[in-house]
Design an enzyme around this catalytic site. Structure first.
Site, PDB file in Angstrom:
ATOM      1  N   ASP A 172      16.571  -3.008 -48.675  1.00  0.00           N
ATOM      2  CA  ASP A 172      15.949  -2.044 -47.774  1.00  0.00           C
ATOM      3  C   ASP A 172      16.630  -0.686 -47.816  1.00  0.00           C
ATOM      4  OD1 ASP A 172      13.945  -1.333 -45.992  1.00  0.00           O
ATOM      5  OD2 ASP A 172      15.183  -1.740 -44.254  1.00  0.00           O
ATOM      6  N   ASP A 210      10.002  -5.631 -52.136  1.00  0.00           N
ATOM      7  CA  ASP A 210      10.478  -4.243 -52.115  1.00  0.00           C
ATOM      8  C   ASP A 210      11.542  -3.926 -53.161  1.00  0.00           C
ATOM      9  OD1 ASP A 210       8.810  -3.710 -49.995  1.00  0.00           O
ATOM     10  OD2 ASP A 210      10.344  -3.904 -48.478  1.00  0.00           O
ATOM     11  N   ASP A 362       6.274  -6.581 -35.807  1.00  0.00           N
ATOM     12  CA  ASP A 362       6.980  -5.567 -36.571  1.00  0.00           C
ATOM     13  C   ASP A 362       7.980  -4.812 -35.695  1.00  0.00           C
ATOM     14  OD1 ASP A 362       5.444  -6.046 -38.920  1.00  0.00           O
ATOM     15  OD2 ASP A 362       3.828  -4.845 -38.086  1.00  0.00           O
TER      16      ASP A 362
END
Length: 381
Positions: A172, A210, A362
């Site tokens: 991240d 990601d 989220d």
């Protein structure tokens, strides 16, 4: 594209899966919106999964949540188009059924709230479907037994588990979901132990969400080192279990252009059958399935590689597509997407999966990564 903050949060003790029926979807053009990553729930999956609960309404699964950046325009030229030879079918019986893990936040909620008026909808429409199992913590001593617990349970039922290793260093890019292994040597060793738990049956691995699409935060040297480790990870897993299907991070249709994403994917080993079965997209995001099908096919065309490469798409919350305003945090007006299945009826699309479990917040409707029944009910009704 405008970037949204990335927040993948590791919460809870187990993530799960539910069962899947088929679905078909027409192709379509890609559309760009900001992206949401996913959340994670598998800090301490028990060595032996709990016995399955008999009623479908009392079983469920659950990965966690989070958002992530979007940005980028095409920079790399597409690779030669890949062979259009007809792909070999996967397997037969097991390939039509996905494994549903019996431990999850949604299952806990369903069991604990028998009188809640939302229970039946949440139980049947969310807890009744398979979702991926996340491994988000760097715990070398237990990772093999935890992976083996899931794959052995899936094999015993003749079903296919979906696993998400999520421990790459600099995860991240230092955002809310930062963490992972301390360095790439430690990560490589962790992957060896992860692979040792795969067994010999069919399993789907969604490798490091990601890790490719978000790699722009790294220097060129750091990116090359990460991609080398990702290529190695795919080879190690497919060597350990030839029936494993490993998919690499393609971001989503609202992020990088296909040629740029394919250029990175090729460096990460995604074009080689020794390490890859293709790409995944839309993890924890909301982009419409038709947009993702068109985007993934464009990525695969630019990637090159064998004709067997395909795509898997996270359809957990994309029933109404992405919000027009680009909101990523528990946006209103979203709905469940297509049920998880390994029979999509779409060329080069191997599966629709629920990589993120619907209802895990989220961070706006509830604490990041936690099951939020009001949000789950809004998605499911």
């Amino acid at each position: 594209m405008v970037a949204a903050a990335s927040v993948v949060v590791a919460v809870g003790t187990a993530a799960g899966m539910l069962t899947a029926l088929g679905g078909e979807d027409p192709g379509g053009a890609g559309a760009g919106h900001p992206r949401v990553t996913h959340s994670v729930r598998l800090d301490a999956l028990p060595v032996s999964p709990h016995p399955s609960v008999s009623a479908v309404s009392s079983r469920s699964a659950s990965p966690s949540v989070s958002p992530s950046p979007t940005a980028g325009k095409p920079t790399s030229a597409p690779s030669p188009k890949r062979n259009s030879t007809k792909r070999e079918p996967r397997s037969t019986d097991a390939a039509t059924r996905l494994y549903r893990h019996p431990d999850s936040q949604v299952l806990d909620w369903v069991r604990a709230h028998p009188g809640d008026p939302r229970r039946d909808v949440i139980a049947s429409r969310i807890a009744g479907h398979p979702a991926a199992v996340w491994f988000a913590d760097h715990t070398p001593a237990t990772i093999t037994s935890r992976v083996r617990a899931v794959t052995a349970a899936g094999a015993a039922q003749g079903r296919v588990p979906v696993l998400v290793p999520y421990a790459i260093p600099d995860r991240d890019c230092g955002g809310h979901s930062e963490g992972g292994a301390p360095d790439l040597d430690a990560y490589d060793a962790w992957i060896d132990r992860f692979a040792a738990g795969l067994g010999s049956g069919e399993v789907i691995v969604v490798l490091e969400p990601d890790s490719v699409a978000q790699s722009e935060c790294l220097t060129a040297g750091e990116r090359a080192d990460r991609f080398a480790s990702l290529a190695r990870a795919g080879r190690v897993m497919k060597d350990a279990d030839p029936a494993a299907r490993v998919y690499y991070d393609a971001g989503h249709s609202g992020w990088h252009a296909p040629a740029k994403q394919a250029g990175w994917l090729k460096q990460a080993g995604a074009a080689s059958a020794d390490s890859s079965d293709g790409v995944f997209s839309n993890v924890s995001n909301f982009h419409a399935t038709a947009d993702e099908v068109a985007y993934d096919r464009a990525v695969l065309d630019a990637l090159g590689g064998p004709a067997s490469l395909g795509a898997v798409i996270d359809t957990s919350r994309n029933g109404n597509g992405a919000p027009a305003d680009g909101e990523w945090c528990d946006p209103d007006g979203r709905s469940l997407g297509r049920a998880p299945t390994l029979t999509t009826g779409m060329g080069r699309v191997d599966a629709y999966l629920w990589v993120k479990l619907p209802g895990e917040s989220d961070g706006c409707r509830g604490e990041p990564g936690t099951f939020t029944p009001s949000y789950a009910y809004d998605l499911a009704r």
